[in-house]
Design a protein around this motif. Structure first.
Motif, mmCIF file in Angstrom:
data_model
loop_
_atom_site.group_PDB
_atom_site.id
_atom_site.type_symbol
_atom_site.label_atom_id
_atom_site.label_comp_id
_atom_site.label_asym_id
_atom_site.label_seq_id
_atom_site.Cartn_x
_atom_site.Cartn_y
_atom_site.Cartn_z
ATOM 1 N N MET A 19 0.878 -1.351 0.051
ATOM 2 C CA MET A 19 0.047 0.141 -0.089
ATOM 3 C C MET A 19 0.787 1.267 -0.107
ATOM 4 O O MET A 19 0.412 2.141 -0.370
ATOM 5 C CB MET A 19 -0.950 -0.009 1.137
ATOM 6 N N CYS A 21 3.056 1.765 2.784
ATOM 7 C CA CYS A 21 3.467 2.245 4.022
ATOM 8 C C CYS A 21 5.124 1.998 4.228
ATOM 9 O O CYS A 21 5.683 0.973 3.625
ATOM 10 C CB CYS A 21 3.030 1.376 5.160
ATOM 11 N N TYR A 52 -8.850 -2.281 5.252
ATOM 12 C CA TYR A 52 -7.957 -1.302 5.153
ATOM 13 C C TYR A 52 -7.757 -0.763 4.019
ATOM 14 O O TYR A 52 -7.593 0.353 3.535
ATOM 15 C CB TYR A 52 -6.857 -1.247 6.125
ATOM 16 N N TRP A 56 -8.085 2.645 1.646
ATOM 17 C CA TRP A 56 -6.604 3.247 0.981
ATOM 18 C C TRP A 56 -7.182 3.307 -0.610
ATOM 19 O O TRP A 56 -6.916 4.421 -1.111
ATOM 20 C CB TRP A 56 -5.993 2.284 1.293
ATOM 21 N N LYS A 59 -8.874 6.425 -1.097
ATOM 22 C CA LYS A 59 -8.167 7.450 -0.676
ATOM 23 C C LYS A 59 -8.710 8.188 0.645
ATOM 24 O O LYS A 59 -8.563 9.313 0.849
ATOM 25 C CB LYS A 59 -8.193 8.652 -1.732
ATOM 26 N N LEU A 61 -7.821 6.790 3.226
ATOM 27 C CA LEU A 61 -6.508 6.255 4.149
ATOM 28 C C LEU A 61 -5.091 6.533 3.537
ATOM 29 O O LEU A 61 -5.100 6.409 2.306
ATOM 30 C CB LEU A 61 -6.724 4.910 4.522
ATOM 31 N N ASN A 62 -4.537 7.215 4.221
ATOM 32 C CA ASN A 62 -3.184 7.669 3.737
ATOM 33 C C ASN A 62 -1.943 6.819 4.352
ATOM 34 O O ASN A 62 -1.649 6.659 5.367
ATOM 35 C CB ASN A 62 -2.711 9.235 4.289
ATOM 36 N N ALA A 63 -1.300 6.151 3.298
ATOM 37 C CA ALA A 63 0.019 5.349 3.650
ATOM 38 C C ALA A 63 1.055 5.997 3.857
ATOM 39 O O ALA A 63 2.047 5.409 4.536
ATOM 40 C CB ALA A 63 0.146 4.273 2.632
#
Lengths: 362, 362
Positions: A19, A21, A52, A56, A59, A61-63
Motif C-alpha cells: 500500500m 507504508c 483497510y 486506501w 483515498k 486512508l493515507n499510507a
C-alpha cells in the motif's frame, strides 16, 4: 482453518508495504492486527486487513501520512494523523503521551484525522514496558443507540487500561462500552443462533434476539442493555469516549463518525477531521515508588484470584487473563481463520502480486 | 417530610462545626451533602450526616486534619488526608489537580487516608468553573462481587466526569460501576418490593430478586449484571477505580477498604491508609481553544437531545439532565427527608445542643 501466526503477520506486513507504508510502520500495523488475532479479538485482526485496503483505494486512508502535533502543553497534545492508519497513528500518539509522562508525570494525547486503530488494548499495553499505566480509547462507526432512542449515534467506543504488576502479569482491561462487541453478534450470525435480550434492539427500538438486527436497521445497546439494568451508564461511558476522542481533538463525533466500511460514504457535512482517539500515560513513580506499587498490584491480583467462586472449579479472572491464555495457545498452535477471510487474503495476495499459501502454513 | 434545602445545609454546617471542623471546611462539607440531596442522591445527603458523626466519635475521622502532599510531579500528586472528611479532602485534592492543570495542561491527584467523600460528581463539577474537564472516583466499602465470585471485594466505586459546554448545561456523568447504586435497593426495601434480576445475588452467588439480599450476606453486582450481559466489564471498571484510588495512593483496596458504618470495625490487617480517591483535571485549551470546544459540545448535546426516541414523548437525556431538573425542583420546593432521617437529625441537634425544627422549615 488454523494458520501460523508468524506467517499471518509477515503477510499482513507485506500488504501494508504494498500500500506504500514505510517498512517500520507496516510492521507496527501488522503487529497490531496480529495481537488482535492472538488475543482472540478475531474481528480486529487479519479479518479486517482487506477493509483497510479498500479505504486506501478510496483515498480515505493515507499510507504515507505527514502526522504532526498541532497543539501542545507539557502534559497534553493534539496529533493530526493526516488520515494515517490508526494502527500507526495510535502507537505514535501513545509514545508521545509516554514522553510527556516521563517529563511531567502524565501525558495525554488526543488524535484527529485518523482511521480505525485496531484493538484498544494494544496501545494501552505499550506503557507497561516503562512502568507506566496506559489508557486508550477511540470512537467508531455509529452502531449504538443512546438509552430511550433508536438513532445510531455512538460507536462501540472501547476503553482500555493497562496496569503493570511485579511477578504477576499486568492488569489489562479492554472493553467495548456496549453489552457485547459487534464481533460477538457476527459469531451468532455465522452459527445461525439467536442473541440474548439486551444485546441489540430492532429498527423500532424494541428488544430483540435477532442476531441480524443491526443489518436490518436496528442498533447495538450500551453496556447495561436496558434502562433497568443501567444502560444509561453504558451510554455515559460511550459518550465520554466520543467526547474525549473527538470533541477534544477536533475529529468527527456521534453520527458524523465516518464508517469503517468503504462501501458506505462518510457524512457530507463533517464536524471535524476523520475519527478520533485518546491516549494517556501515568508514570507509576509519579505517585509512589514503582516497586512498592507493583508489589501491591501483585497482592491485589492474588487476592482477587482467590475470591470464593460461585461454582466449584470456576475461578475469578483478572482483566487480561483470557487474552493471555489464548495468546499462549495461538502462538503455539496457530490462529483460526474463517474460510471467507482466507479467500479475502488470497485475493489481496493476487491484487498485490504476493504469495499467500494458507495450507502450507496451517 | 419536605424540608427547605437552605435550612438543611445550615444545620449540617453547624453539626460539622460542633465536631470541630473549621467554619470554612464545615461549609464545604455541608455543601457537598446538600448537593447530593438537591441532585436526588438522597443516600449521600443529610441521611448520611449521623454516620460521619459516629465515625468521628470512634476517632476514625479527623475534624482538624493536617492534610499534606507526600509525593509530587508537575502533573501529579498524592495527598495524605490525615483521616479528614472525604467531603473536605476531595475539594482540596481537586483544587490541587486544577492548579496543576493550569500549569502543565492536566493534573492528577490520588488521595489516601481519607473517608467517604459524598457524591463523586460534586468534586468533578468543580472543574467546570475554570473551563476544565473534571474527573473523580473513589473506592468504598466492599459490597460487590467480581464476576464468577461470591466474595464481596469491591465497593460501588463510582466514576464522575464533568465536561463544560457553552450555552448548553454541562455534561455531568456520575455513576456507580454497579448495575444500580445501593440507595436504589434501599428504596425497594422501604417499599417492600422485589428487585429486578441482575441487581444483586444471594450469599451463594445465585441471582435473586430479594431487595434485602445484601443484608443476608449477598452482594451487589457489577454493571452488566451477569456474564452474558457484560458484568465482567462492570467488574473491570470497579477494579480500575479501586486501583487508581488506592493502589496508586497507598490507601486500602479491595476487601481491606474500611466500612463506612461505624458499627463495623475496619480490617485489622490494613494494606494502606484509610480509603482512597482519585481526581483529574484537563484544561480544555490544553487541547484546543476553549470556545471552539464548547461550541462543539453544544452541538454534541443538541444532536443527542434530538435523537429519535423509541416512544413518542420520550426524550434522549444528556448526562446530568435528571439531576439538574431535580435540583431546580428541590431548590424551589424543598428536599424530601425520610422520617427516620428527621429523627436522626433531631438526635444530632440534641447531642450538640443545636436546634433542628423540621416542621417550621417544611
Amino acid at each position: 482453518m488454523i494458520i501460523d501466526s508468524t506467517y499471518l503477520k509477515a503477510f499482513t506486513q507485506q500488504v501494508f508495504e504494498k500500500m506504500g507504508c514505510p517498512a517500520e510502520e507496516a510492521l507496527l500495523a501488522a503487529d497490531c492486527l496480529n495481537q488482535a488475532d492472538l488475543r482472540g479479538v478475531d474481528s480486529h485482526g487479519v479479518a479486517r486487513l482487506s477493509g483497510y485496503v479498500r479505504l486506501w483505494e478510496k483515498k480515505r486512508l493515507n499510507a504515507r501520512p505527514n502526522m504532526r502535533v498541532v497543539h501542545e502543553t507539557p502534559s497534553t497534545a493534539v496529533l493530526d494523523a493526516d488520515l494515517a492508519l490508526g494502527l500507526v497513528a495510535g502507537p505514535k500518539a501513545m509514545r508521545l503521551a509516554m514522553d510527556k509522562a516521563r517529563q511531567v508525570g502524565s501525558g495525554w494525547v488526543a488524535v484527529k484525522n485518523s482511521n480505525h486503530y485496531g484493538i484498544a488494548g494494544f496501545h494501552a499495553m505499550m506503557a507497561l514496558e516503562e512502568d507506566m499505566i496506559g489508557l486508550s480509547m477511540t470512537n467508531a462507526s455509529p452502531l449504538v443507540s443512546p438509552t430511550f432512542s433508536k438513532s445510531r449515534f455512538l460507536g462501540t467506543n472501547p476503553i482500555a487500561v493497562a496496569i503493570p504488576a511485579k511477578d504477576e502479569p499486568p492488569f489489562v482491561m479492554d472493553m467495548a462500552t456496549t453489552t457485547v462487541a459487534n464481533g460477538k453478534l457476527e459469531v451468532l450470525q455465522r452459527k445461525g443462533e439467536d442473541a440474548p435480550l439486551g444485546w441489540a434492539q430492532d429498527k423500532d427500538g424494541q428488544p430483540t434476539t435477532d442476531a441480524f438486527a443491526l443489518k436490518k436497521g436496528g442498533a447495538m445497546l450500551p453496556l447495561g442493555g436496558d434502562r433497568e439494568h443501567g444502560s444509561h451508564k453504558g451510554y455515559c461511558l460511550g459518550a465520554m469516549v466520543d467526547i474525549f476522542s473527538s470533541v477534544l481533538s477536533g475529529a468527527n463525533y456521534g453520527p458524523w463518525v465516518p464508517p469503517f466500511v468503504a462501501f458506505l460514504e462518510p457524512p457530507t457535512d463533517p464536524v471535524g477531521d476523520g475519527i478520533g482517539h485518546f491516549f494517556g500515560a501515568f508514570r507509576i513513580d509519579a505517585f509512589r515508588p514503582a516497586n512498592e506499587f507493583k508489589e501491591h498490584m501483585d497482592n491485589w491480583i492474588r487476592t482477587f484470584r482467590q475470591a470464593e467462586p460461585v461454582n466449584a472449579g470456576d475461578q475469578v479472572l483478572i482483566p487480561g487473563d483470557p487474552e493471555r491464555m489464548l495468546t499462549r495457545e495461538r502462538l503455539a498452535n496457530g490462529v483460526p481463520v474463517q474460510q471467507a477471510v482466507v479467500e479475502d487474503l488470497e485475493n489481496l495476495a493476487s491484487k498485490f502480486e504476493l504469495t499467500f499459501n494458507a495450507k502450507q502454513n496451517a
